[in-house]
Motif scaffolding. Sequence first.
Motif, mmCIF file in Angstrom:
data_model
loop_
_atom_site.group_PDB
_atom_site.id
_atom_site.type_symbol
_atom_site.label_atom_id
_atom_site.label_comp_id
_atom_site.label_asym_id
_atom_site.label_seq_id
_atom_site.Cartn_x
_atom_site.Cartn_y
_atom_site.Cartn_z
ATOM 1 N N ARG A 154 1.193 11.518 -10.000
ATOM 2 C CA ARG A 154 0.335 12.968 -9.935
ATOM 3 C C ARG A 154 1.406 14.174 -10.103
ATOM 4 O O ARG A 154 0.943 15.208 -10.767
ATOM 5 N N GLN A 155 2.453 14.046 -9.382
ATOM 6 C CA GLN A 155 3.135 15.150 -9.341
ATOM 7 C C GLN A 155 3.834 15.169 -10.990
ATOM 8 O O GLN A 155 4.082 16.351 -11.559
ATOM 9 N N GLY A 156 3.961 14.212 -11.533
ATOM 10 C CA GLY A 156 4.656 14.020 -13.125
ATOM 11 C C GLY A 156 3.578 14.601 -13.794
ATOM 12 O O GLY A 156 3.660 15.590 -14.795
ATOM 13 N N SER A 157 2.261 14.479 -13.662
ATOM 14 C CA SER A 157 1.067 14.644 -14.551
ATOM 15 C C SER A 157 0.996 16.535 -14.230
ATOM 16 O O SER A 157 0.538 17.102 -15.016
ATOM 17 N N SER A 158 1.350 16.821 -12.915
ATOM 18 C CA SER A 158 0.960 18.214 -12.767
ATOM 19 C C SER A 158 2.151 19.252 -13.457
ATOM 20 O O SER A 158 1.665 20.218 -13.688
ATOM 21 N N ASN A 159 3.468 18.621 -13.267
ATOM 22 C CA ASN A 159 4.517 19.340 -14.018
ATOM 23 C C ASN A 159 4.132 19.332 -15.467
ATOM 24 O O ASN A 159 4.964 20.166 -16.210
ATOM 25 N N GLY A 160 3.678 18.468 -16.069
ATOM 26 C CA GLY A 160 3.418 18.486 -17.577
ATOM 27 C C GLY A 160 4.686 17.809 -18.031
ATOM 28 O O GLY A 160 5.401 16.844 -18.018
ATOM 29 N N SER A 161 5.466 18.680 -19.285
ATOM 30 C CA SER A 161 6.343 18.321 -19.950
ATOM 31 C C SER A 161 7.596 18.753 -19.455
ATOM 32 O O SER A 161 8.710 18.789 -20.099
ATOM 33 N N THR A 162 7.511 18.947 -18.067
ATOM 34 C CA THR A 162 9.023 19.405 -17.729
ATOM 35 C C THR A 162 9.823 18.495 -17.115
ATOM 36 O O THR A 162 9.126 17.204 -16.740
ATOM 37 N N ALA B 221 0.899 -1.222 0.118
ATOM 38 C CA ALA B 221 -0.028 0.193 0.156
ATOM 39 C C ALA B 221 0.807 1.261 0.193
ATOM 40 O O ALA B 221 0.713 2.051 -0.717
ATOM 41 N N ALA B 222 2.076 1.376 0.886
ATOM 42 C CA ALA B 222 2.717 2.539 0.803
ATOM 43 C C ALA B 222 3.683 2.624 -0.627
ATOM 44 O O ALA B 222 3.661 3.635 -1.126
ATOM 45 N N GLU B 223 3.953 1.580 -1.304
ATOM 46 C CA GLU B 223 4.506 1.645 -2.426
ATOM 47 C C GLU B 223 3.610 1.906 -3.622
ATOM 48 O O GLU B 223 3.740 3.090 -4.244
ATOM 49 N N GLN B 224 2.192 1.461 -3.463
ATOM 50 C CA GLN B 224 1.340 2.130 -4.331
ATOM 51 C C GLN B 224 0.965 3.542 -4.129
ATOM 52 O O GLN B 224 0.971 4.547 -5.217
ATOM 53 N N GLU B 225 0.835 4.057 -2.950
ATOM 54 C CA GLU B 225 0.538 5.405 -2.722
ATOM 55 C C GLU B 225 1.662 6.218 -2.939
ATOM 56 O O GLU B 225 1.532 7.521 -3.796
ATOM 57 N N LYS B 226 2.948 5.791 -2.784
ATOM 58 C CA LYS B 226 4.142 6.591 -3.367
ATOM 59 C C LYS B 226 4.342 6.546 -4.870
ATOM 60 O O LYS B 226 4.563 7.669 -5.415
ATOM 61 N N GLU B 227 3.850 5.532 -5.538
ATOM 62 C CA GLU B 227 3.637 5.395 -7.072
ATOM 63 C C GLU B 227 2.729 6.596 -7.537
ATOM 64 O O GLU B 227 3.115 7.277 -8.544
#
Length: 345
Positions: A115-123, A104-110
């Motif tokens: 989510r952080q990657g999608s929020s950053n976009g193409s950065t 569960a911790a690994e899934q939450e981390k993933e």
Amino acid sequence: MSHLAPQAAIFSPSIARAAASTAKDWAYVDSWLRRQWTHLRQEQQDGVSSSKAAASSSASPPSFERNPETLEALLSLIAANEEADEERDRLARLESAALDEVRAAEQEKESRRRRQGSSNGSTVEPVTPIHGDLLAEDLLQALDAGLSKDGQTALDALADVSLSLDAAADPSPSNLCRLFVDLQGAAHETSHLLHRVGLLQAYLDDESARLRAFLEDLRQGPQYQLSPASADSDALPHAVEDMAARLPELRRYVEALEKNVGIPALTVEEVRLDEEAYLDLLAKKKDLDAQVKAFAGLPPDVEAARVELENLRTQLREATERRDANFEMLVERESPVKVRTSRRI
């Protein structure tokens, strides 16, 4: 119930209850043995055809002697087996729960990373350099996670021994054994030294106690106490001064006495010669004493001594004559007698 008489079960309720309880225990033991035997045979016949497996699984356990001792041993074995099964089930549940938490911790981390990657976009994320300590820690955690319970216990024991023996640089078994043997030898020598130190400490304690008692005796003993006259601090210095003042007068008195008496001035050589002369006189005295001792018992008068001497000489002659006569008689008696034989004409 084969070991109980049937009439005893009828006429004795207590024996009947014991027999019923024993039969119930045997039924429970037989059921457990059949389950274990079936499971064992199924594991042995794994991969064989279903017909043979069914035939083998229906086989009953081998026969054995049924007595109270066997029943007690089997019941103890069943209890221990059930306790081990329960312990294993608890450990399995704990490991499963821990694994679920980790997953569960690994899934939450993933999911958070996504989510952080999608929020950053193409950065493009900057490449984080790999730290050596973190990498080593991750490797150790991975190794620890891959070990079994026994492996973790053995690894912890090896690490504790290495740290205790200060052998972290070379934790090989041979080096640890050598260090352990050296440590055992040092511990043995230390125990001997502690024993000797204990003996020395006991001796010092005894001596200190004896000295304390002696010191207390010196302080409190009546024979060591000062008299009232000498205890006066003023009288003692005056007495010392008086004796010091009288010393020159006493020296002059001794010198005058030596002059009046005329003490000869002897030397070591003169004393040695006098000693030799004395020893010679002592030896002569011993010789004279030996000569005089030969005449002990004689009267002091010369004439009486001569008469006594003549009497002794007469006794000596008589004793000599008796000796000679006895000797001749003995010779004649022991000599063979020669018998003369006359010739026949």
